[in-house]
Design an enzyme around this catalytic site. Sequence first.
Site, short mmCIF file in Angstrom:
data_model
loop_
_atom_site.label_atom_id
_atom_site.label_comp_id
_atom_site.label_asym_id
_atom_site.label_seq_id
_atom_site.Cartn_x
_atom_site.Cartn_y
_atom_site.Cartn_z
N ARG A 126 7.78 -9.55 11.52
CA ARG A 126 6.97 -8.36 11.27
C ARG A 126 7.06 -7.39 12.44
NH1 ARG A 126 4.58 -5.72 7.05
NH2 ARG A 126 2.37 -5.26 7.32
N THR A 414 10.15 -1.28 0.09
CA THR A 414 10.19 -2.74 0.20
C THR A 414 11.15 -3.37 -0.82
OG1 THR A 414 7.90 -2.64 0.95
CG2 THR A 414 8.71 -4.80 0.34
N THR A 432 10.93 -4.88 4.50
CA THR A 432 10.32 -3.56 4.28
C THR A 432 10.50 -2.62 5.45
OG1 THR A 432 8.22 -2.52 3.61
CG2 THR A 432 8.08 -4.25 5.26
N SER A 479 0.84 -7.51 2.78
CA SER A 479 0.60 -8.15 1.49
C SER A 479 1.84 -8.87 1.00
CB SER A 479 0.23 -7.10 0.44
OG SER A 479 -0.88 -6.36 0.86
N GLY A 500 3.43 -3.02 -2.29
CA GLY A 500 2.24 -2.85 -1.47
C GLY A 500 1.26 -3.97 -1.78
O1 DON Z 1 3.62 -5.28 4.36
C1 DON Z 1 3.14 -4.77 3.37
O2 DON Z 1 2.37 -5.33 2.66
C2 DON Z 1 3.55 -3.37 2.98
N1 DON Z 1 3.96 -2.64 4.12
C3 DON Z 1 4.60 -3.46 1.94
C4 DON Z 1 4.90 -2.09 1.38
C5 DON Z 1 5.35 -2.15 0.00
O3 DON Z 1 5.52 -3.18 -0.61
C6 DON Z 1 5.56 -0.87 -0.65
N2 DON Z 1 5.83 -1.12 -2.04
N3 DON Z 1 6.37 -0.92 -2.97
#
Ligand code: DON
Length: 592
Positions: A126, A414, A432, A479, A500
Amino acid sequence: MKHLVLTAALLLAGTVEAQQAADTVAPEGAGAGGFEEMGGAVAAALDAKAAGRPVEAAEWMVAAANPHAVKAGADVLARGGTAADALVAVQVMLGLVEPQSSGLGGGAFLVWYEAATGEVTTLDGRETAPLAVTPRLFQDAEGEPLKFFDAVVGGRSVGTPGTPALLAEVHARWGSQDWASLLQPAQELARAGFAVSPRLAGLVAGDAERLRSSDATAAYFLPGGAPVSAGTVLKNPDYAATLETFAAQGAAAFYGGSIGRDIVATVQGAEGNPGVLSEVDLAIYRVKERPAVCPPYREYQVCGMGPPSSGAVAVGQILGALEGHDLSSGPLDPEVRRLMGDAGRLAFADRGRYLADSDFVPVPVSGLIDPAYMAERAKVLETDRSLESVAPGNPTFDHALNWADDESIELPSTSHISIVDAAGNVASMTTTIENAFGSRLMTNGFLLNNELTDFSFRSHRDGVPVANRAEPGKRPRSSMAPTIVLRDGQPVLAVGSPGGSRIIGYVVQAIVGVIDWGLDVQQATAVAHAVNRFGAYDLEEGTEAVTLEAPLTAMGFEVNTRALTSGLHLIGIGEGLTGGADPRREGIVLGE
Ligand code: DON
């Protein structure tokens, strides 16, 4: 009506603006994308997907969001590479052909099953907050949260990238092929150029104004001032050079070398919204091995990524609350959706209160997924109405601490990669750069993340600190829920998705789809979505999920209909392998 109050709170901090942006960028559709011209196995995989059939194989399989990337992984597996080798090849290719979603400027979480030992390992790559940030990172001089895109665009939102270090670590631990050979296909395609896919073109057009905010980004995505159109052959010689350096120097090029220096200069030099990322932040970056979180569901263990991701805990909590219920009547039964929706709300209440980087705040992971706690909490589902109010529970906690509820925002980009190799190793990685096109800053041919906006914009609420507030060296709560489901210690399913905070609902639905609804893995990717994160129930527009609107409203839910662009990639593991790629995006499955 506490959930409504919290929903209202989430509408602060520019969330309305963020929501509108999500609506404009989400429904770009999968489209054929001209990938048929790749021929052979790719064309066959596209046919299977169009027909709604899973891909079947005996030896190995790879599922990801773009045919070029899947092909790169398949070539590695076909010549005897491990899932780790293939993962490297897939990720560096995604960074080229799906640059808006993930890449070397971002971060990722990997769940790995090692066939030889039967062990599940989770690696945390991360992004990390620079040492110079403060909890007020995304607040104005009065302490009010910034508007979402004011925070996203520019250097302020950029965390130390983790993906280069994660790829190197994965290769060092489990790879068998020559490192440089894994980067070669993406390097070649970057030089030769690739045809811009309809999805990428749609996203560029929808985000053109923000992409103009940085010269390098505009020059690449808006050459001559106009958004690149689908089918345009786009070359990325800077990315090819980056891969050449990465091949020669390894991750050191990013965490101390010339590429790292360029990252820092780009972040600190961002016009109008500079960030504080420094070379020290890069030098001290480490991939972290975390304990796998493996809550039970029926006769399965659902293994995933613990803090700083909320993925495995929330997925496990939702499944835990559903454990005592028969869901076999399927995804269009309003009663099944009532249970799934309110189980989601219960899990999200705990997530908002307790989940953050466990290196900074004590997170009661075992308390939250304790079957007794989940069963106790699930008792409120013994009704036929939507829950009037949902509050966080009180899991067993080994620290007497209390947090205020979180406030953070997530938007589409992502990518999820699932791989099984011939030895039976399984990789499930979600990767992501956060928002589509991340911070909109580009250097050396790749985009830099805006992952820091996954921190809560509010650092305190009524004087009580928020667990997921920004702090130096901390990793923002995620998430992402890369998952490997096991039965009697044997892997049976690899699954994950972008989306997300809706990732959690998408992954739960796919698991329930396979386990409770008896769907094959392709059908499980395609089920019309109904997701409840905390407030309103989101139903997928243009699908049969909208038939749920009237009954769920009658039960007391607030209901929205909207595009829900998951990107699920599933591999079922049993006698053979079966793979499914989400029809909402451009991904495919290849196997042999
Ligand atoms: O780490 C996360 O949960 C978010 N930054 C992920 C972003 C994401 O999945 C956007 N989606 N379609």
